[in-house]
Design a protein around this motif. Structure first.
Motif, PDB file in Angstrom:
ATOM      1  N   LEU A  43      46.342 -24.987  32.926  1.00 40.91           N
ATOM      2  CA  LEU A  43      47.515 -25.738  33.370  1.00 40.91           C
ATOM      3  C   LEU A  43      47.290 -26.357  34.743  1.00 40.91           C
ATOM      4  CD1 LEU A  43      50.529 -26.326  32.667  1.00 40.91           C
ATOM      5  CD2 LEU A  43      51.096 -24.381  34.085  1.00 40.91           C
ATOM      6  N   THR A  44      46.734 -25.567  35.650  1.00 38.23           N
ATOM      7  CA  THR A  44      46.570 -26.026  37.029  1.00 38.23           C
ATOM      8  C   THR A  44      45.510 -27.121  37.122  1.00 38.23           C
ATOM      9  OG1 THR A  44      46.788 -25.061  39.233  1.00 38.23           O
ATOM     10  CG2 THR A  44      44.776 -24.537  38.068  1.00 38.23           C
ATOM     11  N   LEU A  45      44.483 -27.048  36.257  1.00 38.63           N
ATOM     12  CA  LEU A  45      43.462 -28.108  36.207  1.00 38.63           C
ATOM     13  C   LEU A  45      44.099 -29.439  35.846  1.00 38.63           C
ATOM     14  CD1 LEU A  45      40.246 -26.987  34.281  1.00 38.63           C
ATOM     15  CD2 LEU A  45      40.390 -28.060  36.510  1.00 38.63           C
ATOM     16  N   VAL A  46      44.838 -29.429  34.742  1.00 38.22           N
ATOM     17  CA  VAL A  46      45.474 -30.663  34.282  1.00 38.22           C
ATOM     18  C   VAL A  46      46.507 -31.137  35.305  1.00 38.22           C
ATOM     19  CG1 VAL A  46      46.940 -31.654  32.495  1.00 38.22           C
ATOM     20  CG2 VAL A  46      45.074 -30.131  31.867  1.00 38.22           C
ATOM     21  N   TYR A  47      47.266 -30.182  35.856  1.00 35.90           N
ATOM     22  CA  TYR A  47      48.310 -30.497  36.817  1.00 35.90           C
ATOM     23  C   TYR A  47      47.711 -31.205  38.033  1.00 35.90           C
ATOM     24  CZ  TYR A  47      52.804 -29.460  39.190  1.00 35.90           C
ATOM     25  OH  TYR A  47      54.026 -29.526  39.796  1.00 35.90           O
ATOM     26  N   SER A  48      46.587 -30.683  38.557  1.00 37.25           N
ATOM     27  CA  SER A  48      46.080 -31.253  39.802  1.00 37.25           C
ATOM     28  C   SER A  48      45.297 -32.539  39.568  1.00 37.25           C
ATOM     29  CB  SER A  48      45.220 -30.225  40.538  1.00 37.25           C
ATOM     30  OG  SER A  48      44.027 -29.996  39.837  1.00 37.25           O
ATOM     31  N   ILE A  49      44.623 -32.662  38.441  1.00 36.97           N
ATOM     32  CA  ILE A  49      43.784 -33.846  38.260  1.00 36.97           C
ATOM     33  C   ILE A  49      44.571 -34.979  37.619  1.00 36.97           C
ATOM     34  CG2 ILE A  49      41.701 -34.737  37.187  1.00 36.97           C
ATOM     35  CD1 ILE A  49      40.497 -31.958  37.621  1.00 36.97           C
ATOM     36  N   LEU A  50      45.398 -34.665  36.630  1.00 34.48           N
ATOM     37  CA  LEU A  50      46.224 -35.728  36.038  1.00 34.48           C
ATOM     38  C   LEU A  50      47.566 -35.857  36.736  1.00 34.48           C
ATOM     39  CD1 LEU A  50      44.151 -34.902  33.709  1.00 34.48           C
ATOM     40  CD2 LEU A  50      45.602 -36.350  32.354  1.00 34.48           C
ATOM     41  N   ARG A  51      47.829 -34.967  37.646  1.00 36.30           N
ATOM     42  CA  ARG A  51      48.996 -35.042  38.527  1.00 36.30           C
ATOM     43  C   ARG A  51      50.339 -34.989  37.826  1.00 36.30           C
ATOM     44  NH1 ARG A  51      46.983 -39.095  43.275  1.00 36.30           N
ATOM     45  NH2 ARG A  51      44.991 -38.105  43.500  1.00 36.30           N
ATOM     46  N   PHE A  52      50.437 -34.197  36.774  1.00 36.15           N
ATOM     47  CA  PHE A  52      51.769 -33.930  36.224  1.00 36.15           C
ATOM     48  C   PHE A  52      51.767 -32.531  35.609  1.00 36.15           C
ATOM     49  CE2 PHE A  52      51.671 -34.115  31.565  1.00 36.15           C
ATOM     50  CZ  PHE A  52      50.388 -34.601  31.353  1.00 36.15           C
ATOM     51  N   PRO A  53      52.919 -31.827  35.726  1.00 35.60           N
ATOM     52  CA  PRO A  53      53.015 -30.529  35.083  1.00 35.60           C
ATOM     53  C   PRO A  53      53.223 -30.740  33.586  1.00 35.60           C
ATOM     54  CG  PRO A  53      55.065 -31.040  36.199  1.00 35.60           C
ATOM     55  CD  PRO A  53      54.149 -32.191  36.455  1.00 35.60           C
ATOM     56  N   ASN A  54      52.272 -30.269  32.801  1.00 38.92           N
ATOM     57  CA  ASN A  54      52.318 -30.555  31.366  1.00 38.92           C
ATOM     58  C   ASN A  54      53.140 -29.504  30.633  1.00 38.92           C
ATOM     59  OD1 ASN A  54      51.827 -31.278  28.766  1.00 38.92           O
ATOM     60  ND2 ASN A  54      49.715 -30.547  28.731  1.00 38.92           N
ATOM     61  N   PHE A  55      54.345 -29.870  30.251  1.00 45.00           N
ATOM     62  CA  PHE A  55      55.207 -28.917  29.549  1.00 45.00           C
ATOM     63  C   PHE A  55      54.693 -28.613  28.147  1.00 45.00           C
ATOM     64  CE2 PHE A  55      58.960 -27.743  32.003  1.00 45.00           C
ATOM     65  CZ  PHE A  55      58.788 -28.537  33.116  1.00 45.00           C
ATOM     66  N   ALA A  56      53.750 -29.404  27.652  1.00 40.35           N
ATOM     67  CA  ALA A  56      53.203 -29.139  26.322  1.00 40.35           C
ATOM     68  C   ALA A  56      52.016 -28.173  26.396  1.00 40.35           C
ATOM     69  CB  ALA A  56      52.795 -30.447  25.648  1.00 40.35           C
ATOM     70  N   HIS A  57      51.704 -27.681  27.591  1.00 31.28           N
ATOM     71  CA  HIS A  57      50.559 -26.771  27.694  1.00 31.28           C
ATOM     72  C   HIS A  57      50.792 -25.492  26.883  1.00 31.28           C
ATOM     73  CE1 HIS A  57      46.771 -25.631  29.571  1.00 31.28           C
ATOM     74  NE2 HIS A  57      47.246 -24.413  29.680  1.00 31.28           N
ATOM     75  N   GLY A  58      52.040 -25.031  26.885  1.00 36.05           N
ATOM     76  CA  GLY A  58      52.362 -23.834  26.105  1.00 36.05           C
ATOM     77  C   GLY A  58      52.051 -24.026  24.631  1.00 36.05           C
ATOM     78  N   GLU A  59      52.279 -25.228  24.131  1.00 32.77           N
ATOM     79  CA  GLU A  59      52.020 -25.477  22.716  1.00 32.77           C
ATOM     80  C   GLU A  59      50.523 -25.529  22.436  1.00 32.77           C
ATOM     81  OE1 GLU A  59      54.833 -26.546  24.173  1.00 32.77           O
ATOM     82  OE2 GLU A  59      55.778 -25.083  22.840  1.00 32.77           O
ATOM     83  N   LEU A  60      49.713 -25.887  23.456  1.00 34.45           N
ATOM     84  CA  LEU A  60      48.262 -25.804  23.269  1.00 34.45           C
ATOM     85  C   LEU A  60      47.857 -24.337  23.092  1.00 34.45           C
ATOM     86  CD1 LEU A  60      46.946 -28.424  25.869  1.00 34.45           C
ATOM     87  CD2 LEU A  60      47.226 -28.700  23.410  1.00 34.45           C
ATOM     88  N   VAL A  61      48.530 -23.456  23.850  1.00 29.51           N
ATOM     89  CA  VAL A  61      48.282 -22.017  23.706  1.00 29.51           C
ATOM     90  C   VAL A  61      48.613 -21.583  22.269  1.00 29.51           C
ATOM     91  CG1 VAL A  61      49.058 -19.730  24.442  1.00 29.51           C
ATOM     92  CG2 VAL A  61      48.711 -21.531  26.150  1.00 29.51           C
ATOM     93  N   THR A  62      49.818 -21.980  21.820  1.00 24.78           N
ATOM     94  CA  THR A  62      50.251 -21.593  20.479  1.00 24.78           C
ATOM     95  C   THR A  62      49.327 -22.169  19.416  1.00 24.78           C
ATOM     96  OG1 THR A  62      52.494 -21.799  21.344  1.00 24.78           O
ATOM     97  CG2 THR A  62      52.264 -21.509  18.975  1.00 24.78           C
ATOM     98  N   ALA A  63      49.034 -23.473  19.540  1.00 23.70           N
ATOM     99  CA  ALA A  63      48.196 -24.121  18.537  1.00 23.70           C
ATOM    100  C   ALA A  63      46.834 -23.442  18.484  1.00 23.70           C
ATOM    101  CB  ALA A  63      48.041 -25.607  18.862  1.00 23.70           C
ATOM    102  N   GLY A  64      46.283 -23.075  19.652  1.00 23.70           N
ATOM    103  CA  GLY A  64      44.990 -22.403  19.688  1.00 23.70           C
ATOM    104  C   GLY A  64      45.012 -21.117  18.871  1.00 23.70           C
ATOM    105  N   ALA A  65      46.079 -20.340  19.050  1.00 25.10           N
ATOM    106  CA  ALA A  65      46.182 -19.076  18.321  1.00 25.10           C
ATOM    107  C   ALA A  65      46.269 -19.325  16.812  1.00 25.10           C
ATOM    108  CB  ALA A  65      47.398 -18.294  18.802  1.00 25.10           C
ATOM    109  N   TYR A  66      47.086 -20.309  16.410  1.00 25.44           N
ATOM    110  CA  TYR A  66      47.233 -20.560  14.968  1.00 25.44           C
ATOM    111  C   TYR A  66      45.967 -21.165  14.368  1.00 25.44           C
ATOM    112  CZ  TYR A  66      52.104 -19.221  14.505  1.00 25.44           C
ATOM    113  OH  TYR A  66      53.260 -18.501  14.454  1.00 25.44           O
ATOM    114  N   PHE A  67      45.303 -22.045  15.135  1.00 21.50           N
ATOM    115  CA  PHE A  67      44.027 -22.577  14.633  1.00 21.50           C
ATOM    116  C   PHE A  67      43.071 -21.422  14.350  1.00 21.50           C
ATOM    117  CE2 PHE A  67      44.697 -26.831  16.991  1.00 21.50           C
ATOM    118  CZ  PHE A  67      45.195 -27.419  15.837  1.00 21.50           C
ATOM    119  N   ALA A  68      42.985 -20.503  15.310  1.00 27.36           N
ATOM    120  CA  ALA A  68      42.071 -19.372  15.144  1.00 27.36           C
ATOM    121  C   ALA A  68      42.479 -18.526  13.945  1.00 27.36           C
ATOM    122  CB  ALA A  68      42.047 -18.532  16.416  1.00 27.36           C
TER     123      ALA A  68
END
Ligand SMILES: Nc1ncnc2c1ncn2[C@@H]1O[C@H](COP(=O)(O)OP(=O)(O)OP(=O)(O)O)[C@@H](O)[C@H]1O
Ligand SMILES: [Mg+2]
Lengths: 303, 312, 242
Positions: free
Chosen positions: A23-48
């Motif tokens: 989250l902090t990587l994307v936040y600092s380099i793309l300069r926005f707090p990504n509210f969809a980051h949580g869904e990347l967490v969820t999607a990762g678990a379901y993909f696995a």
């Protein structure tokens, strides 16, 4: 107080830290707090989860490895899931965030778009997998006894080790490699980075890949230690933000320390107030840090 | 007759959403403050009024049996207080911290209403919230119309007040702050104080809206104030056109119509055992709609004013 | 190697309906040292940013030798042989001095990088002193040196500098100009945007005066230095005839 609280806090905290680095990587380099980051967490678990089922059905590997609850199928699936989650993040950027960036949209518009994407993804996952929780394995784990009457399961130790390895690896990558240097250059000044010969678009894609792979790792860890639910990432989002801001946005070691603080805070909350108040810990820590040190524990002033 | 009953019901609900959307418009449309915790402010209003106006209930603090207008005013005041605190805390910081903090407020308020059982009734919520014109409940048509009229009058009153505010010197400076902070500062106006005031006004309107909804439906529970509510209200404002009060009302009615119609469609077409799953598609739709509008029609249906064309 | 730079009716700016550079033609021969002067807001920075790919071009074209620069993505311009030092924010303050140099050296073949970084250290000894300190800790003059070194490291065919002397003491500004003259003498084409016209006219061979996004005057440096209405030229009031 029962010292077991600290073990639980550190295990939960390492999971939060893992998600917070992405989250902090994307936040600092793309300069926005990504509210969809949580869904990347969820999607990762379901993909696995899906991949592990496929691998298990096709070639086996479901038998637990040593003292752990999971087999080789899940380890392989984890790698595949990281690729899939990275692809999802890249797709999201291509259809949504990149277009808004190119148009010169304000940060807050991009935040709002991430908010919409979060909602759509979460409900999409719920549609595909239903709202009922899923598990990687049904194996029961026998906790190991540590000195001092502490208990920890082999899976929890594996999660801690994975976090430590990933955190160090990402830190070295960002500070020591040319690609990491390019990421830091883009973070400071994208226009100058391009003039210095850096392919900014490629660097941004790399940031998404890293952030998404780490989110996926956090999701798989959470899935192994707790359970997999469509809202697991969304429920993790506030702790992730709290950890990132505690550590100072952009600081990778800070995000991990922030994660541990939030994890410990949650464990203490559970011990003193009861499990139903767990989610309040991240909020209280977030408010406290915003009042006292808005740039984070390690942040530069004005940064 | 049934159609009329449904139409009054639909209109009342849609207008109560319009009220929330008007509150968000003060914060976002007119001031550029991003609130991801709309549901929290609505919840605070709803619970405040419910606790004050319900009859004394065993096992629950309160039920103070106060008159309805007292409940509504207190609802607005309580939500305004919360908004003021949040704004005071974060507006000196970066704009994105306000977004994160309001998100946290939504989580915290949800947690509080769920767990402060002696006050809020916990997961079961509060029932028997007095409904306006309860004396006419035996005549459903009259009762429905009276409620619709009351909600419509409230929307109209809030609309009028907000329009007055927007046209007042205060509103003009607010716009100036949104467009160009340094210029406003040069006029000797503290942008921070103005923003806090605007966020507070918006919060008050949301709290009032929460009370209106609670009293119209008659019962509330934590699940009425999930993040989906926040999303819906955002979709309403963005569709209608942020910055424009009439756009906010139009967007609320339109999005609620689409929401209700798609819900009805799912109810009619999808077999019962799959309905919960299909309902999640409905939410996917709002999320996609929000993104699509941001991408292709950032001004909404009734834009605030023509946007300056930008170079690619 | 050194290559010429040519602008054909370049129109550039930040919004399509409001061009800042309103059709500029000029050619800079290979190995030539040209100054661009003009009042504040004339569009000098916008012009050179457009050539380097950092501002939008709405019409016309810019060439480096036979290479069409216009439409090339910004990060490809350096590799094509044109280096650009922007007017402000021209170093990465949060990266170390060494990293600033390494980033630009990345464009070169791996084997050549260390030697070029060494060459920059030889030219600007200040940069070799504490290479691992953040570049933000450098003084104003040292920052300009780092920015220039970052541009020179790739041995560009042409280099454009936007007010490299801004904020420097006359002595340091003189040093920068001398360094540029040396680089030019070694064969690199240079385009220098300057406010410090008198000092710059001592090193450039030709001056182009830009007023309101158009070329008002294009004359040898000696002619310009001899004119006593230089100040008025800048305000756009004097006749353009040389
Ligand atoms: N990023 C930008 N976006 C929009 N307009 C800009 C931008 N940068 C500059 N301008 C406008 O373009 C015009 C020319 O600016 P430019 O920086 O090219 O002038 P300049 O000749 O370099 O001036 P100076 O001598 O002060 O550096 C000015 O009117 C300025 O307002
Ligand atoms: Mg300039």
């Amino acid at each position: 107080m029962n010292p077991q609280v600290f073990v639980d806090g550190i295990v939960a905290g390492s999971m939060i830290g893992l998600g917070a680095i992405g989250l902090t990587l994307v936040y600092s380099i793309l300069r926005f707090p990504n509210f969809a980051h949580g869904e990347l967490v969820t999607a990762g678990a379901y993909f696995a989860l899906s991949l592990a089922a496929l691998i298990g059905a096709a070639v086996g590997g479901t038998a637990p490895i040593g003292p752990f609850s999971f087999g080789w199928a899940i380890v392989l699936a984890a790698l595949g899931a990281m690729v899939a989650t990275a692809a999802l993040a890249l797709a999201l950027d291509a259809v949504l965030f990149q277009r808004l960036r190119r148009r010169g949209a304000a940060v807050i518009i991009i935040v709002m778009a991430s908010f919409g994407a979060s909602l759509a993804l979460r409900s999409g996952i719920e549609f595909v997998y239903t709202a009922s929780p899923a598990y990687f394995t049904r194996e029961l784990q026998i906790a190991m006894r540590l000195p001092g009457g502490l208990r920890v399961t082999p899976d929890q130790l594996a999660a801690l080790a994975l976090t430590a390895v990933l955190v160090v690896a990402v830190h070295l990558f960002v500070t020591r490699t040319a690609a990491g240097r390019a990421m830091r250059a883009v973070r400071e000044n994208p226009a100058l980075a391009a003039l210095a010969g850096i392919d900014v678009d490629r660097t941004i894609r790399l940031v998404w890949v890293l952030g998404a792979a780490l989110a996926c790792a956090a999701g798989i860890t959470a899935g192994l230690l707790i359970q997999i639910r469509p809202t697991m990432g969304f429920d993790l989002l506030l702790p992730l933000f709290a950890a990132a801001i505690l550590g100072g946005v952009g600081s990778l070691p800070g995000a991990v320390v922030g994660g541990l603080v939030v994890g410990l805070g949650e464990a203490l909350t559970v011990a003193f107030l009861g499990a139903e108040w767990r989610a309040g810990a991240a909020f209280m820590l977030l408010v406290a840090i915003l009042v006292v040190r808005p740039n984070g524990l390690f942040g530069r002033a004005g940064g | 007759m049934e159609f009329v009953a449904y139409a009054t019901f639909f209109g009342t609900v849609a207008l109560s959403y319009a009220l929330i959307t008007l509150g968000l418009n003060v914060q976002w449309g007119q001031t550029g403050l991003f609130n991801v915790g709309v549901a929290a402010f609505v919840a605070v209003g709803a619970y405040t009024s419910a606790i004050l106006t319900t009859p004394a209930t065993e096992g629950r603090i309160g039920g103070f049996d106060l008159p309805l207008p007292v409940g509504w005013l207190a609802a607005a005041a309580a939500a305004a207080l919360l908004a003021n605190l949040v704004a005071w805390l974060t507006i000196r910081l970066r704009a994105d911290y306000l977004a994160i903090t309001t998100f946290g407020v939504a989580v915290a308020v949800q947690l509080a209403v769920l767990n402060l059982t002696p006050l809020t009734g916990g997961p079961f919520g509060i029932t028997f919230i007095p409904r306006p014109f309860g004396a006419w409940a035996s005549d459903p048509a009259l009762f429905g119309f009276a409620n619709l009229a009351l909600v419509a009058a409230t929307v109209l009153a809030v609309y009028a007040v907000l329009e007055c505010l927007a046209r007042s010197p205060w509103g003009r400076i607010l716009r100036a702050v949104r467009e160009d902070e340094t210029a406003a500062e040069a006029l000797g106006k503290s942008p921070r104080r103005l923003r806090i005031q605007a966020f507070t006004v918006g919060g008050a309107v949301m709290g009032l809206a929460g009370a209106v909804q609670a009293h119209f439906v008659g019962f509330i529970a934590p699940e009425n104030f999930l993040p989906t509510l926040t999303f819906q209200v955002w979709a309403m404002l963005i569709v209608g056109g942020s910055g424009n009060n009439r756009g906010a009302i139009l967007g609320a009615v339109l999005v609620w119509a689409i929401w209700a119609a798609s819900g009805a469609l799912i109810g009619a077409v999808v077999p019962a055992e799959l309905q919960a799953r299909a309902a999640s598609l409905q939410i996917v739709m709002i999320g996609l709609a929000l993104c699509a509008i941001l991408l292709w029609r950032p001004g909404g249906l009734l834009p605030d004013r023509p946007r300056r064309p930008r170079a690619r | 190697m050194s290559r010429p730079v040519r602008l054909d009716g370049l129109v550039a700016g930040y919004e399509r309906d409001l061009p800042i550079v309103k059709g500029v033609d000029f050619a800079v021969a290979a190995g030539e040292f040209v100054g661009i002067f003009g009042p504040n807001g004339a569009g000098k920075s916008t012009l050179v940013k457009a050539v380097a790919g950092a501002a939008a071009t709405f019409g016309g074209a810019a060439f480096l030798g036979d290479t069409l620069l216009t439409g090339l993505p910004a990060h490809k311009v350096l590799g094509a042989g044109l280096a650009f030092v922007p007017q402000t924010e021209n170093i990465f303050a949060t990266l170390s001095i060494a990293e600033n140099l390494q980033i630009a050296a990345e464009v070169l073949p791996r084997a050549a990088r260390a030697a070029r970084i060494g060459a920059m250290h030889a030219m600007f000894p200040d940069l070799a002193r504490a290479p691992h300190r953040p570049a933000g800790s450098l003084s104003g003059g040292q920052r300009q040196m780092l920015a220039v070194a970052r541009a020179l490291i790739v041995s560009p065919d042409a280099i454009i500098l936007d007010e490299p002397s801004a904020g420097l003491s006359p002595r340091l500004a003189h040093d920068v100009f001398t360094t540029l003259a040396r680089i030019n003498a070694a064969g690199t084409t240079i385009i220098l945007v300057e406010q410090n016209v008198r000092a710059a006219l001592a090193v450039v061979s030709r001056g182009i005066i830009l007023v309101d996004g158009r070329v008002r005057l294009d004359a040898p440096a000696a002619d310009l230095a001899a004119r006593d209405d230089l100040g008025a030229l800048f305000l756009g009031t004097a006749a353009a005839a040389a």
